[in-house]
Enzyme design. Structure first.
Site, PDB file in Angstrom:
ATOM      1  N   GLY A  37     -16.042  -0.865 -30.548  1.00  0.00           N
ATOM      2  CA  GLY A  37     -16.753  -1.506 -31.651  1.00  0.00           C
ATOM      3  C   GLY A  37     -17.504  -2.712 -31.148  1.00  0.00           C
ATOM      4  O   GLY A  37     -17.331  -3.139 -30.013  1.00  0.00           O
ATOM      5  N   ARG A  38     -18.377  -3.241 -31.985  1.00  0.00           N
ATOM      6  CA  ARG A  38     -19.065  -4.469 -31.611  1.00  0.00           C
ATOM      7  C   ARG A  38     -19.474  -5.267 -32.839  1.00  0.00           C
ATOM      8  O   ARG A  38     -19.657  -4.745 -33.915  1.00  0.00           O
ATOM      9  CB  ARG A  38     -20.236  -4.216 -30.677  1.00  0.00           C
ATOM     10  CG  ARG A  38     -21.403  -3.432 -31.229  1.00  0.00           C
ATOM     11  CD  ARG A  38     -22.627  -3.466 -30.290  1.00  0.00           C
ATOM     12  NE  ARG A  38     -22.390  -2.916 -28.955  1.00  0.00           N
ATOM     13  CZ  ARG A  38     -22.762  -3.516 -27.824  1.00  0.00           C
ATOM     14  NH1 ARG A  38     -23.343  -4.688 -27.861  1.00  0.00           N
ATOM     15  NH2 ARG A  38     -22.556  -2.949 -26.647  1.00  0.00           N
ATOM     16  N   PHE A  41     -20.947 -11.417 -31.765  1.00  0.00           N
ATOM     17  CA  PHE A  41     -20.712 -12.091 -30.493  1.00  0.00           C
ATOM     18  C   PHE A  41     -19.651 -11.409 -29.645  1.00  0.00           C
ATOM     19  O   PHE A  41     -19.177 -11.969 -28.676  1.00  0.00           O
ATOM     20  CB  PHE A  41     -20.296 -13.551 -30.739  1.00  0.00           C
ATOM     21  CG  PHE A  41     -21.274 -14.299 -31.587  1.00  0.00           C
ATOM     22  CD1 PHE A  41     -22.542 -14.594 -31.097  1.00  0.00           C
ATOM     23  CD2 PHE A  41     -20.945 -14.689 -32.873  1.00  0.00           C
ATOM     24  CE1 PHE A  41     -23.462 -15.274 -31.876  1.00  0.00           C
ATOM     25  CE2 PHE A  41     -21.867 -15.373 -33.662  1.00  0.00           C
ATOM     26  CZ  PHE A  41     -23.126 -15.662 -33.162  1.00  0.00           C
ATOM     27  N   ALA A  42     -19.254 -10.228 -30.045  1.00  0.00           N
ATOM     28  CA  ALA A  42     -18.164  -9.561 -29.332  1.00  0.00           C
ATOM     29  C   ALA A  42     -18.426  -8.076 -29.148  1.00  0.00           C
ATOM     30  O   ALA A  42     -19.072  -7.437 -29.975  1.00  0.00           O
ATOM     31  CB  ALA A  42     -16.852  -9.757 -30.093  1.00  0.00           C
ATOM     32  N   VAL A  43     -17.936  -7.562 -28.028  1.00  0.00           N
ATOM     33  CA  VAL A  43     -17.903  -6.120 -27.797  1.00  0.00           C
ATOM     34  C   VAL A  43     -16.450  -5.782 -27.516  1.00  0.00           C
ATOM     35  O   VAL A  43     -15.777  -6.500 -26.783  1.00  0.00           O
ATOM     36  CB  VAL A  43     -18.749  -5.714 -26.570  1.00  0.00           C
ATOM     37  CG1 VAL A  43     -18.787  -4.195 -26.436  1.00  0.00           C
ATOM     38  CG2 VAL A  43     -20.148  -6.267 -26.657  1.00  0.00           C
ATOM     39  N   VAL A  44     -15.962  -4.711 -28.134  1.00  0.00           N
ATOM     40  CA  VAL A  44     -14.579  -4.312 -27.896  1.00  0.00           C
ATOM     41  C   VAL A  44     -14.573  -2.984 -27.143  1.00  0.00           C
ATOM     42  O   VAL A  44     -15.220  -2.025 -27.556  1.00  0.00           O
ATOM     43  CB  VAL A  44     -13.798  -4.185 -29.225  1.00  0.00           C
ATOM     44  CG1 VAL A  44     -12.358  -3.770 -28.961  1.00  0.00           C
ATOM     45  CG2 VAL A  44     -13.843  -5.507 -29.994  1.00  0.00           C
ATOM     46  N   LYS A  59     -11.413  -7.249 -26.043  1.00  0.00           N
ATOM     47  CA  LYS A  59     -12.469  -7.873 -26.847  1.00  0.00           C
ATOM     48  C   LYS A  59     -13.193  -8.906 -26.008  1.00  0.00           C
ATOM     49  O   LYS A  59     -12.625  -9.940 -25.651  1.00  0.00           O
ATOM     50  CB  LYS A  59     -11.869  -8.504 -28.108  1.00  0.00           C
ATOM     51  CG  LYS A  59     -12.911  -9.117 -29.040  1.00  0.00           C
ATOM     52  CD  LYS A  59     -12.311  -9.596 -30.366  1.00  0.00           C
ATOM     53  CE  LYS A  59     -13.389 -10.163 -31.292  1.00  0.00           C
ATOM     54  NZ  LYS A  59     -12.848 -10.627 -32.585  1.00  0.00           N
ATOM     55  N   ASP A 153     -11.625 -13.285 -43.317  1.00  0.00           N
ATOM     56  CA  ASP A 153     -12.582 -12.186 -43.097  1.00  0.00           C
ATOM     57  C   ASP A 153     -11.870 -10.846 -43.227  1.00  0.00           C
ATOM     58  O   ASP A 153     -12.124  -9.915 -42.472  1.00  0.00           O
ATOM     59  CB  ASP A 153     -13.233 -12.340 -41.714  1.00  0.00           C
ATOM     60  CG  ASP A 153     -14.553 -11.567 -41.596  1.00  0.00           C
ATOM     61  OD1 ASP A 153     -15.116 -11.178 -42.639  1.00  0.00           O
ATOM     62  OD2 ASP A 153     -15.002 -11.355 -40.459  1.00  0.00           O
TER      63      ASP A 153
HETATM   64  P1  ADP Z   1     -15.967  -8.969 -34.484  1.00  0.00           P
HETATM   65  O1  ADP Z   1     -15.534 -10.384 -34.511  1.00  0.00           O
HETATM   66  O2  ADP Z   1     -17.177  -8.748 -33.659  1.00  0.00           O
HETATM   67  O3  ADP Z   1     -16.072  -8.339 -35.852  1.00  0.00           O
HETATM   68  P2  ADP Z   1     -13.530  -7.439 -34.151  1.00  0.00           P
HETATM   69  O4  ADP Z   1     -12.333  -8.094 -33.579  1.00  0.00           O
HETATM   70  O5  ADP Z   1     -13.543  -7.213 -35.627  1.00  0.00           O
HETATM   71  O6  ADP Z   1     -14.822  -8.234 -33.676  1.00  0.00           O
HETATM   72  O7  ADP Z   1     -13.756  -6.053 -33.414  1.00  0.00           O
HETATM   73  C1  ADP Z   1     -14.895  -5.269 -33.725  1.00  0.00           C
HETATM   74  C2  ADP Z   1     -14.484  -3.821 -33.908  1.00  0.00           C
HETATM   75  O8  ADP Z   1     -13.878  -3.322 -32.699  1.00  0.00           O
HETATM   76  C3  ADP Z   1     -13.402  -3.609 -34.987  1.00  0.00           C
HETATM   77  O9  ADP Z   1     -13.963  -3.533 -36.276  1.00  0.00           O
HETATM   78  C4  ADP Z   1     -12.795  -2.294 -34.520  1.00  0.00           C
HETATM   79  O10 ADP Z   1     -13.593  -1.196 -34.887  1.00  0.00           O
HETATM   80  C5  ADP Z   1     -12.818  -2.441 -32.999  1.00  0.00           C
HETATM   81  N1  ADP Z   1     -11.539  -3.024 -32.533  1.00  0.00           N
HETATM   82  C6  ADP Z   1     -11.215  -4.336 -32.527  1.00  0.00           C
HETATM   83  N2  ADP Z   1      -9.958  -4.543 -32.072  1.00  0.00           N
HETATM   84  C7  ADP Z   1      -9.450  -3.315 -31.804  1.00  0.00           C
HETATM   85  C8  ADP Z   1      -8.172  -2.854 -31.338  1.00  0.00           C
HETATM   86  N3  ADP Z   1      -7.184  -3.709 -31.070  1.00  0.00           N
HETATM   87  N4  ADP Z   1      -7.990  -1.513 -31.209  1.00  0.00           N
HETATM   88  C9  ADP Z   1      -8.991  -0.659 -31.489  1.00  0.00           C
HETATM   89  N5  ADP Z   1     -10.213  -1.029 -31.936  1.00  0.00           N
HETATM   90  C10 ADP Z   1     -10.462  -2.347 -32.096  1.00  0.00           C
HETATM   91 MG    MG Z   2     -14.674  -7.747 -37.248  1.00  0.00          MG
END
Ligand code: ADP
Ligand code: MG
Length: 311
Positions: A37-38, A41-44, A59, A153
């Site tokens: 996901g992204r 400011f973050a890519v996961v 993350k 959030d």
């Molecule tokens: P942002 O601050 O950019 O919204 P998030 O922490 O919400 O960042 O992460 C963005 C997306 O990445 C999430 O909505 C989810 O789809 C995926 N993601 C985040 N953390 C995890 C995790 N621990 N396991 C699997 N997917 C994750």
């Molecule tokens: Mg998020």
């Protein structure tokens, strides 16, 4: 949004962390295998710990945002995760790395994706599944509130599942906007996504979206939607509610109220009969239906029975 991250402390950010931030390259320890996901400011990314084969979610948080050093915000996000650890409903922080551009949080992996997918899917979840997920979400929120933490959030994109089918347990993620109460004077200044702000109203919005597959405040245009959000104006006679139980509507109604002081706490929500109902629209027996309705009428909810599923 008016928070200034240059002055982390005055903005009420937490600054103390226990997890060491390694400057070794994380590629030595993990194999990165794809994107999960992204956000802004973050890519996961999905990654596998080479030594164990265990899967994690990494993350990658940019340290510089809009030309400003935001390292303090990332440290704060880590500190909140650490404060909330030891609760199964909150995603666990496993390790942290730092590169020139990013701080990388290695998080417990939630393989089932976002519950958001269940809000927009053709096939909605059964109410029995939804109540289990809402109970778990409330458990997490209650735990946060007990530590004076507010997520700010909480939305279906930030509530993940440990497995997809059958839906597993929830994990609350994304503590970028979370704050510790008491650290900041003005809570009004640190609003999260506007639709979800509120004590437990966000849980009501999530419940609404899971049972109907629609957003409670969606209007025909932006202006109408804005009005619906600001007035907390919800239409319960929509077609989408035709297959929704009365207890579910009662639960949502009690959360989606305009005056924050009239909203129940997470603990109060927990004892709503909808969350502990054994049968959902399965019994045509009018006697049981009536008992259930009678129980839902009062504002005082009874203590919940033990839930064997959750143990
Ligand atoms: P942002 O601050 O950019 O919204 P998030 O922490 O919400 O960042 O992460 C963005 C997306 O990445 C999430 O909505 C989810 O789809 C995926 N993601 C985040 N953390 C995890 C995790 N621990 N396991 C699997 N997917 C994750
Ligand atoms: Mg998020």
């Amino acid at each position: 949004r008016r928070l200034d991250s240059r002055s982390g402390l005055s903005a009420g950010l937490l600054g103390e962390i226990q997890t060491p931030i390694s400057t070794e390259p994380m590629e030595g320890v993990y194999e990165i295998t794809g994107e999960l996901g992204r956000g802004k400011f973050a890519v996961v990314k999905r990654c596998v710990e080479k030594a164990t084969g265990k899967v994690f979610a990494a993350k990658f948080l940019r340290k510089r945002r809009r030309g400003r050093d935001c390292r303090a915000d990332v440290i704060h996000e880590m500190a909140v995760l650490e404060m909330a650890r030891n609760n199964a409903r909150i995603v666990n922080l496993h390790a942290a790395y730092e590169t020139d551009h990013d701080i990388v949080l290695v998080l417990e992996y939630a393989a089932g994706g976002e519950i958001f997918d269940h809000c927009v899917s053709e096939e909605l979840l059964h109410e029995a599944q939804i109540t289990r997920l809402i109970r778990q979400t409330l458990e997490g929120v209650h735990h946060l509130h007990q530590s004076n933490l507010v997520h700010l959030d909480l939305k279906p994109q930030n509530i993940l599942l440990t497995s997809l089918s059958p839906p597993g347990d929830i994990k609350i993620v994304d503590f970028g906007l979370a704050r510790r109460l008491g650290a900041v004077g003005e809570l009004r200044e640190i609003l999260g996504t506007p639709e979800y702000v509120g004590k437990v109203m966000s849980v009501g919005v999530i419940a609404y979206m899971l049972v109907t597959g629609e957003s409670p405040f969606a209007g025909d245009d932006k202006q109408e939607t804005y009005l619906n959000v600001s007035q907390i104006s919800v239409d319960y006679s929509r077609e989408a509610f035709s297959r929704v139980s009365e207890l579910a509507v009662d639960f949502i109604r009690k959360l989606l109220v305009k005056a924050p002081e009239d909203r129940p706490s997470a603990a109060e929500c927990m004892s709503h009969p909808w969350l502990w109902q054994q049968q959902f629209c399965l019994s045509p027996d009018p006697a049981t239906t009536r008992t259930v309705r009678e129980r839902s009428c009062g504002t005082k909810w009874t203590a919940p029975p033990e839930d064997p599923e959750d143990k």
